[in-house]
Design an enzyme around this catalytic site. Sequence first.
Site, mmCIF file in Angstrom:
data_model
loop_
_atom_site.group_PDB
_atom_site.id
_atom_site.type_symbol
_atom_site.label_atom_id
_atom_site.label_comp_id
_atom_site.label_asym_id
_atom_site.label_seq_id
_atom_site.Cartn_x
_atom_site.Cartn_y
_atom_site.Cartn_z
ATOM 1 N N ASP A 92 0.616 4.559 7.184
ATOM 2 C CA ASP A 92 0.343 5.514 6.117
ATOM 3 C C ASP A 92 -1.078 6.032 6.301
ATOM 4 O O ASP A 92 -1.956 5.320 6.790
ATOM 5 C CB ASP A 92 0.505 4.832 4.763
ATOM 6 C CG ASP A 92 0.375 5.802 3.605
ATOM 7 O OD1 ASP A 92 0.454 7.019 3.850
ATOM 8 O OD2 ASP A 92 0.188 5.341 2.469
ATOM 9 N N CYS A 279 18.045 -19.589 -6.590
ATOM 10 C CA CYS A 279 18.045 -18.968 -5.268
ATOM 11 C C CYS A 279 18.239 -20.068 -4.227
ATOM 12 O O CYS A 279 17.897 -21.237 -4.476
ATOM 13 C CB CYS A 279 16.714 -18.238 -5.042
ATOM 14 S SG CYS A 279 16.471 -17.580 -3.374
#
Length: 557
Positions: A92, A279
Site C-alpha cells: 500500500d 474453537c
Amino acid sequence: MKVSLSFEVIGHDVGGRIGRLHTRHGVVNTPTLLPVVHPTKNPISPKEFASEFNCDIIITSAYLLKQYLTRGNAELSDLHSFFHFDGPIMTDSGAFQILQYGNISISPEEVIQFQEKIHSDIAVILDLPIGPDISYKQAEDNVNQTLQRAKESFNLRHDEDILWVGPIHGGAYFELVEHSAKTMHDLPFDMYALGSVTPLMEQYNFAQLVESIATAKMNLPVQHPFHLFGAGHPLFFSLIVALGCDTFDSAAYALFAQKNRYMTQSGTYPLDSLEVFPCSCPICVKYVPSELRNADSNLRYELLARHNLYVSLQEIRTICQAILDGRLWELLEARAHMHPRFLQAFYHLKKYRHWLEKFDPISKRRALFFSGKDGLHRPGLIRHVKQVTQYYHPPPSTPILVILPESKIKPFRSSSEHIRLIDRIKEVFGECFPSLHFVTLVIPFGCVPIELENVYPLSQYETSGIIDQESLISAWKALEEYLYVHRPYYRVVLLFNNTSRWESYIAEQISFLCQQLGYLLFIVPEKIYTGALLLEQLKEIAHESLSRLKKWDMASI
C-alpha cells in the site's frame, strides 16, 4: 518479460467469485484475505504466514517500510527477502497513514519508484483517502487529486511486472465514489481497489459499506480483480465477497489481539469473559482461557493474534466452499442474523438485487434453500420472475389458465395431487383440454408454468414449510405481474384455492385482479378439490367456461 494480467474466474455465486490471480511470485487464489504485516512489529513472523497459515499473499505499507529504512537501517533491494516470504506481496502506498496522521513526507513519484525498487508484486499509487469528518469540498478535491495522480502515474512507471492498482475513493459521498470509479474505469490499471471504508467499518455502518462497494463495482470493468482496503472482522467477509470483492486486507487479527479481544465468526469477545474457547484451532486446543489471561503479555498477544488469523482464514475457506456449492446467499442469511448492523446491511442488498442477478449462476450444484422473507430478494428468485414475465410466452390458444397449489413432490406434475387433478380436468374437458394452460403457485417463486418445472431451481429447492406473510405477498405479486404481462393470452382463470397455506389472501387478491382484467374466474375450494365432489364441480366449470369462450369468439367475428 512483462507479466500480463491473468485473472481466471472458475466459480461464482451471487456477486462473489472463485478466481486465480497470476503474479510474478505465484498465483493468488481468490477470494482471499491479505494479512497486514508491519515492517518490524508483528506478533507472527511473516514467513509463518505461508508455512503455518497457508496464506498466498500478504500486504505491507510501502511508506512505513521506507521510513524504517531511512532511519539508518540496512538498504533494501528485495521485499521478499526482507520478510522471508516467497509468495506475492502487495504494498500500500501510505494512504492509511494519511488517514491517521493527516499527511506523510513522501511524493507520488517516490512511492512509485520505491515500490519498483523493492519488487512489489501488486502496488498502489499514492492516493488521498477520505476521512469520516471531511467536508464534501475537501473530499472532492482529494478524489480529483488522486485521479490526476493516477493519470500521471503511467509516465512514472518502468517495472512492467508489477500489477498496479487504481484506487477508488469518496467515503460516504457516493456520488464521488461513482465519479472516481467511472474515471478510473477508463485508465488501464491491472486491478482496482476501494478505499476510505475503514471509518464505515469502525462505526459498524455496514449499510453504507454496501452502498460504497456496489457503487464502485457497478462502474468498473468486471474482468479485473477488485480489492477492498481495511476489511476488518471475518463476520462481514461473506457480505463483501457477495458484493464482488476478490481480495481484501485486514490488520484486525493483530489489532484485536493487542486489546485482548478474541475473534469468532459470529463476533468478538473480551478474553476476560471466556470460560471455554468455542474453537478448535491449534491455539484453542492447546490452551484454556485462564492460561492466556495469566500468560506473559507478549505471549498472549501472539497467541490471540494466531487464533484471530486462524478464524479469519477459516471464514475465507467457508465462503469459497459456499460459492462452489451455490450457497453463498444461505451463508449470508446465517451471518446476517449474528449482528443487527449486518442484518441492516443485508436488507440493503435489496437495492442491488437486479445488478447481483446478472452475476449469479443460472444453475448450481445444490438445491436452493428458502427459509423465509430473508431470501425474497436473492438473485435466483429475481431471475425467475424476470424470465416468466420478460422472456417467456404461454402456449398459443390456451385461454383457460389453471392455477394449481404447490405439492411436496417436485416436479409438481409428477406428484399424486397434480396427476389426480390434471386427470380429472382432462376427463371433463375432453377434446377441449389443449385449451388449458397449467401453472403452479409456488412460495417463494410465484407462478411456475408446467413446462418450466424442470428449470433450476423450480424443482431444486427446499423450504421450511412455514409461510410468513411477506413471502405469501411476494408470491402473489409475482403471479399478479405474470397475469398483467400475459393478459392477452387468457380469458378464464381456474384457481384451486389452498386455504390451508394461503388462507383467504390469494382468493381475495385474484378476485379483484380478474375483475380489473375482465377474466372469468372460478375458485375451487380445498375441501372440494380434495374430496369426492371434484368431478361435479369441474363439469359445471367446464360447461360455463367453454360456453362463455364460444360466445366471446362469436362476438369477435
